[in-house]
Write a protein that holds these residues in place. Structure first.
Motif, mmCIF file in Angstrom:
data_model
loop_
_atom_site.group_PDB
_atom_site.id
_atom_site.type_symbol
_atom_site.label_atom_id
_atom_site.label_comp_id
_atom_site.label_asym_id
_atom_site.label_seq_id
_atom_site.Cartn_x
_atom_site.Cartn_y
_atom_site.Cartn_z
ATOM 1 N N UNK A 178 1.064 -1.076 0.161
ATOM 2 C CA UNK A 178 -0.049 -0.005 -0.446
ATOM 3 C C UNK A 178 0.611 0.942 -0.236
ATOM 4 N N UNK A 179 1.951 1.150 0.681
ATOM 5 C CA UNK A 179 2.803 2.360 0.858
ATOM 6 C C UNK A 179 3.832 2.833 -0.336
ATOM 7 N N UNK A 180 3.756 1.658 -1.098
ATOM 8 C CA UNK A 180 4.683 1.834 -2.799
ATOM 9 C C UNK A 180 3.510 2.179 -4.044
ATOM 10 N N UNK A 181 2.054 1.572 -3.617
ATOM 11 C CA UNK A 181 1.117 2.716 -4.253
ATOM 12 C C UNK A 181 1.195 4.108 -4.586
ATOM 13 N N UNK A 182 0.490 4.144 -5.715
ATOM 14 C CA UNK A 182 0.183 5.579 -5.797
ATOM 15 C C UNK A 182 -0.700 6.374 -5.244
ATOM 16 N N UNK A 183 -1.028 5.800 -4.244
ATOM 17 C CA UNK A 183 -2.681 7.199 -3.413
ATOM 18 C C UNK A 183 -1.951 7.399 -2.058
ATOM 19 N N UNK A 184 -1.205 6.034 -1.225
ATOM 20 C CA UNK A 184 0.127 6.476 -0.389
ATOM 21 C C UNK A 184 1.114 7.744 -0.368
ATOM 22 N N UNK A 185 1.950 7.550 -1.848
ATOM 23 C CA UNK A 185 2.714 8.382 -2.424
ATOM 24 C C UNK A 185 2.690 9.328 -2.850
ATOM 25 N N UNK A 186 0.776 9.690 -2.883
ATOM 26 C CA UNK A 186 0.615 11.173 -3.673
ATOM 27 C C UNK A 186 0.336 11.765 -1.997
ATOM 28 N N UNK A 187 -0.573 10.643 -1.322
ATOM 29 C CA UNK A 187 -0.352 11.968 0.629
ATOM 30 C C UNK A 187 1.194 12.030 0.943
ATOM 31 N N UNK A 188 1.510 11.281 0.972
ATOM 32 C CA UNK A 188 2.976 11.945 1.447
ATOM 33 C C UNK A 188 3.420 12.783 1.332
ATOM 34 N N UNK A 189 3.794 12.548 -0.561
ATOM 35 C CA UNK A 189 3.990 13.493 -1.235
ATOM 36 C C UNK A 189 3.218 15.318 -1.256
ATOM 37 N N UNK A 190 1.925 15.246 -0.850
ATOM 38 C CA UNK A 190 1.152 16.679 -0.271
ATOM 39 C C UNK A 190 1.610 16.556 0.981
ATOM 40 N N UNK A 191 1.607 16.127 2.353
ATOM 41 C CA UNK A 191 2.135 16.401 3.223
ATOM 42 C C UNK A 191 3.305 16.822 3.245
ATOM 43 N N UNK A 192 4.239 16.331 2.379
ATOM 44 C CA UNK A 192 5.985 16.574 2.629
ATOM 45 C C UNK A 192 5.614 18.523 1.997
ATOM 46 N N UNK A 193 5.338 18.380 0.993
ATOM 47 C CA UNK A 193 4.969 20.152 0.333
ATOM 48 C C UNK A 193 4.091 20.856 1.131
#
Length: 367
Positions: free
Chosen positions: A43-58
């Protein structure tokens, strides 16, 4: 599948098998799932999680233009007043700052009291009245900091009404029957927690931090718990609470260890079910909540689901008042402050006199 390696993640799993993945810097929850670790990695390698992570980091790294509320909020968060807050308060306020992200691009000079009220009401609607009070507190602190720095001419949050009303019975006094039944069936890892709260009136945040160095011999009281309370500790200094016989018996047995090896002086007095130190006060409270949810507790105390650990501190204070001690003496025993305390000198010496007097009278009454 190899585990995802992203910086700044806090990955943890509770006893029920649910994984929680959050951004360490802000505490923002990115993913929760009850599954095996391999499934979590997928799940952490999937696009939904990576999008959530990048948004939070940004959002975390985002820079706000001078004069915006976001710039003032970031200035306050990096300043001395925020860093001086207790860790739990910092955590609560960090959640508020995430909520206020929607207002970060606003021009601070254009924000009026009506805007603060609107944000308060939105917070109350989405997250409850207590959270809305935190929102007002944070907005007010941000503007107060900016006002002192000459970046604002006034504080639009000043005077905005709080909505939350605490339940006066939220931490009610325990009855003697409730105490005896709850303590009798309590698990071993909670016994010291309950007994220290009951017999010495310590706050949960102080109980969780006690080590064996804090349990000391005393020429006037036999044994004491000597510690600097987290709340007001910088003003009241170290306080010493005499340990009554029932609690002393428990602590002495624990201090003896296995009869061969005693716990080190820096070892925690209170430990969780795994024998480890409670990492936070909240973790200790979670252990208490788990005990209250047990069949044993519900069977023995079916009408006592509202009991709290802090209620034992209330019980301790109530019994002192009923024994004839003054409000000032009770406050000294609890490590609390009064309105005129700042005008008093030799606070530590006065508090010790009170502690000795209280201990001797309590010991006499128990005989």
């Amino acid at each position: 599948m190899p585990r995802v390696k992203l910086k700044g993640l806090n990955i943890r799993r509770n006893k029920a098998g649910t994984w929680y993945v959050s951004l360490r810097a802000t505490g923002k929850l990115l993913l929760s799932a009850k599954c095996e670790r391999e499934q979590l990695d997928a799940m952490m390698a999937g696009p939904d999680f990576l999008h959530a992570y990048s948004t939070a980091e940004r959002k975390r790294r985002r820079e706000y233009a001078a004069g915006t509320f976001g710039a003032l909020a970031e200035r306050w968060r990096e300043g001395r007043s925020f860093k001086a807050l207790k860790p739990r308060t910092q955590s609560d306020y960090a959640k508020v700052l995430l909520f206020l992200d929607r207002a970060y691009d606003y021009s601070a000079a254009d924000i009026e009291t009506a805007d603060v009220v609107e944000m308060r009401d939105l917070a109350a609607e989405l997250k409850g009245d207590k959270f809305s009070d935190f929102v007002i507190a944070v907005i007010s602190a941000v503007f107060r900091d900016a006002l002192e720095a000459g970046l604002m001419k006034d504080n639009p949050a000043k005077g905005v009404r709080r909505l939350y009303k605490a339940n006066k019975d939220a931490n009610r006094r325990w009855t003697e029957d409730e105490w005896s039944k709850a303590y009798a069936i309590s698990p071993a890892h909670l016994r010291a927690v309950l007994a220290i709260a009951r017999h010495c009136g310590l706050r949960g945040q102080d109980i969780a931090r006690l080590t064996w160095e804090n349990y000391r011999p005393d020429p006037d009281m036999g044994k004491v718990l000597a510690f600097r309370p987290q709340k007001n500790g910088d003003k009241v200094g170290e306080i010493a609470i005499g340990v009554p016989a029932e609690l002393r018996s428990l602590l002495d047995a624990m201090k003896a260890g296995d009869g061969t090896v005693q716990p080190a002086s820096n070892a925690p007095i209170c430990r969780n079910s795994l024998g480890k130190a409670y990492p936070t006060e909240n973790a200790m409270r979670k252990a208490w909540q788990d005990f209250k949810a047990s069949d044993a507790f519900k069977s023995a105390l079916p009408g006592s689901s509202d009991l709290t650990l802090h209620g034992l501190r209330v019980t301790f204070a109530s019994e002192l008042r009923e024994s004839g001690f003054t409000d000032r003496e009770v406050a000294d025993m609890l490590g609390d402050m009064s309105e005129g305390m700042g005008k008093r000198y030799s606070r530590g010496a006065e508090m010790r006199k009170t502690s000795v007097r209280v201990f001797k009278r309590r010991a006499g009454n128990s005989q």
